[in-house]
Design an enzyme around this catalytic site. Structure first.
Site, short mmCIF file in Angstrom:
data_model
loop_
_atom_site.label_atom_id
_atom_site.label_comp_id
_atom_site.label_asym_id
_atom_site.label_seq_id
_atom_site.Cartn_x
_atom_site.Cartn_y
_atom_site.Cartn_z
N HIS A 52 0.81 -1.21 0.00
CA HIS A 52 0.00 0.00 0.00
C HIS A 52 0.85 1.27 0.00
O HIS A 52 1.89 1.35 0.65
CB HIS A 52 -0.94 0.02 1.22
CG HIS A 52 -0.21 0.08 2.53
ND1 HIS A 52 0.17 1.26 3.12
CD2 HIS A 52 0.21 -0.91 3.35
CE1 HIS A 52 0.79 1.02 4.26
NE2 HIS A 52 0.83 -0.30 4.43
N HIS A 72 12.25 -0.70 -12.37
CA HIS A 72 12.10 -2.15 -12.56
C HIS A 72 12.17 -2.81 -11.19
O HIS A 72 13.18 -2.73 -10.51
CB HIS A 72 13.20 -2.68 -13.47
CG HIS A 72 13.08 -4.15 -13.79
ND1 HIS A 72 13.89 -4.76 -14.69
CD2 HIS A 72 12.24 -5.12 -13.32
CE1 HIS A 72 13.57 -6.05 -14.79
NE2 HIS A 72 12.58 -6.29 -13.95
#
Length: 216
Positions: free
Chosen positions: A140, A149
């Site tokens: 979250h 990446h």
């Protein structure tokens, strides 16, 4: 482009291993007539089931304005720079594998790929041209800048910030609230428990900054 030329639904720029995985996700999400462009053409003309039809320079001749194009190059800076060059003239989709779990309360930019079994939780904000690789988890309220990446099996706890073009290595873990700067490489299996400044490489358990890195 002659009338007998194939009608391509999605062009992928870069026919390496990462491109193969992205093409597979495109197929799994009902894209049809996918093809590659790669500068190794014509010596390299096929990438598993998908044809390679030319080099990057052929894109304008092959793809109509507004057509679907996605950069499938693993190198963060190269991918991001090409994405930014193309976004004004082409539609750049984001591809999400059907097995990934993405909260409807997360936001994901253009040109991203979310791979099999990845998780992106509520409040996460993902920039453009980001790779969330196989079985990676973004908890979250994380913020991933453009060109990031997150490698296979890497895990970001809640509220982590990752700066532009940074690379979080395979199997690594990042503690909640940590800020990773721009152009950072986090080594495979690292445990990141403190902030990392821009342009550094960190590795180990717990992760320590080993050296400045060259651009990826």
């Amino acid at each position: 482009m002659t009338s007998s030329a194939p009608k391509i639904g999605l062009f992928l720029l870069g026919a390496g291993g990462h491109g193969r995985v992205v093409a597979d996700i495109a197929e799994a999400t009902n894209w049809t007539d996918t093809a590659f462009l790669d500068d190794r053409w014509p010596a390299f003309s096929q990438n598993l089931a998908w044809p390679i039809l030319g080099t990057f320079r052929d894109l304008a001749a092959r793809a109509r304005a507004g057509g679907a194009v996605l950069v499938t190059i693993g190198g963060n800076h190269t991918r991001l720079n090409l994405h930014r060059e193309l976004r004004e003239n082409y539609f750049i989709p984001t591809l999400i594998h059907p097995s990934a779990v993405v909260s409807p309360h997360a936001t994901i930019g253009a040109g991203c790929v979310v791979m099999a079994n990845a998780v992106i939780n509520a409040g996460a904000r993902i920039g453009d041209a980001v790779i969330v690789n196989t079985a990676a988890t973004i908890d979250h309220d994380c913020r991933l800048a453009d060109g990031v990446h997150i490698s296979p099996g890497a895990h970001l706890a809640g509220g982590v910030d990752v700066g532009e073009a940074s690379w979080v290595g395979i199997g690594s873990a990042v503690r909640e609230g940590v800020v990773i700067g721009a152009d950072v490489v986090v080594g495979a299996g690292a445990a990141v428990i403190a902030d990392i400044q821009d342009g550094r490489m960190a590795a180990g358990v717990p992760a320590t900054v080993r050296k400045a890195k060259s651009s990826c």
